[in-house]
Design an enzyme around this catalytic site. Structure first.
Site, short mmCIF file in Angstrom:
data_model
loop_
_atom_site.label_atom_id
_atom_site.label_comp_id
_atom_site.label_asym_id
_atom_site.label_seq_id
_atom_site.Cartn_x
_atom_site.Cartn_y
_atom_site.Cartn_z
N HIS A 51 108.59 112.87 55.42
CA HIS A 51 109.07 114.20 55.86
C HIS A 51 110.55 114.14 56.16
CE1 HIS A 51 109.28 118.00 58.16
NE2 HIS A 51 108.16 118.30 57.57
N ILE A 57 113.61 114.97 58.73
CA ILE A 57 113.48 116.04 59.72
C ILE A 57 112.17 115.83 60.49
CG2 ILE A 57 113.16 118.53 60.06
CD1 ILE A 57 114.75 119.01 57.54
N GLY A 60 108.08 120.17 62.87
CA GLY A 60 107.98 121.08 64.01
C GLY A 60 106.68 120.92 64.76
N VAL A 61 105.59 120.71 64.02
CA VAL A 61 104.29 120.58 64.69
C VAL A 61 104.24 119.36 65.60
CG1 VAL A 61 102.85 121.87 63.08
CG2 VAL A 61 103.33 119.46 62.64
N GLU A 65 103.43 118.95 69.46
CA GLU A 65 102.53 117.92 69.98
C GLU A 65 103.17 117.21 71.18
OE1 GLU A 65 99.46 117.14 69.49
OE2 GLU A 65 99.49 115.34 70.73
#
Lengths: 167, 95
Positions: A51, A57, A60-61, A65
């Site tokens: 990623h 990067i 976002g998830v 978390e």
């Protein structure tokens, strides 16, 4: 900066482990109410492998978390305090309580992610300063305002709903 | 006995409250329904408006924010319809 909980203490409080423990340190904590935690992002994180191969990067998830894990710490510490208060005998031996009762087994579930905004990409070298403020509760559900800052700049913010583990 | 005018006034007040409730619920819970299509006795949860237990938390927050009225955990039947909710708000609002 004051260290309220180091990673060893965090591991005693929540059950998450590598590669999914996304919290390095707690620097502010009001059990059951609010907390501030740090997550140092490095190129060695396993998710950067994919990623993305050409642009690293932080997903976002995973920021969400990390926010949820901080929430779990604030929540569990609150539950622990409540247990101590309800049992004065136990309070006398507060240190052993944490070891006797596996508080990490009391971590609840993530129920809803609301209005989450990601303002800026998080990249290797960034230090996430995560904040969680526990808001109103109804039944076993609680609303939690969360945010993540890098260098005093907000990179993500939103609202989580978490549930207690049903007894 | 209330006069016709008094009764009419009460009915209008009630109507204002239920209309406001419907608008607030639709807006704050992001429902894709015209507030005017919600009836006063339609169940709010499940098959009625389709809300679930997670929305109950939001509804609780909305009622507290907008009407300064707290619905307690053991009082979930308050959320069973717009009418029940309006009754509860009227009963618990200090004039």
């Amino acid at each position: 900066m004051k260290v309220v909980m180091d990673v060893n203490e965090i591991k005693k409080t929540i059950p998450h482990r590598w590669p999914f423990l996304l919290l390095d340190r707690i620097v502010e904590l009001k059990p059951g109410v609010t907390g501030v935690g740090l997550k140092n992002v490095t190129i060695s994180e396993p998710f950067f492998e994919g990623h993305f191969p050409n642009e690293s990067i932080m997903p976002g998830v995973l920021i969400v978390e990390a926010m949820a894990q901080l929430t779990a710490v604030v929540y569990c510490k609150g539950a622990l305090e409540a247990m101590k208060e309800s049992n004065e005998e136990v309070a006398a031996t507060a240190e052993t309580v944490a070891e006797d009762i596996d508080i990490s087994s009391r971590v609840g579930y993530l129920v809803s992610i609301k209005d989450m905004k990601f303002m800026k990409p998080v990249v290797p070298g960034d230090q996430l300063r995560l904040r969680a403020d526990i808001g109103k509760s109804y039944g076993i559900l609680s609303k939690v305002k969360v945010s993540a800052h890098v260098n005093h700049e907000c990179v993500a913010s939103g609202v989580l709903v978490v549930s207690q583990r049903p007894e | 006995m209330l006069t016709y005018l008094e009764t009419k006034e009460l009915a209008q007040e009630r109507r204002q409250l239920t209309d406001r409730l419907k608008e607030i619920i639709v807006e704050r819970l992001d429902l894709e329904i015209d507030p005017k299509l919600i009836t006063d006795d339609q169940p709010i949860f499940g098959r009625g408006l389709g809300l679930d237990s997670i929305d109950a938390l939001e509804l609780f927050v909305v009622i507290e924010d907008e009407f300064n009225v707290t619905v307690y955990d053991d009082n979930i039947e308050v959320f069973s319809s717009i009418n029940k909710l309006a009754d509860y708000i009227v009963e618990n609002t200090e004039e």
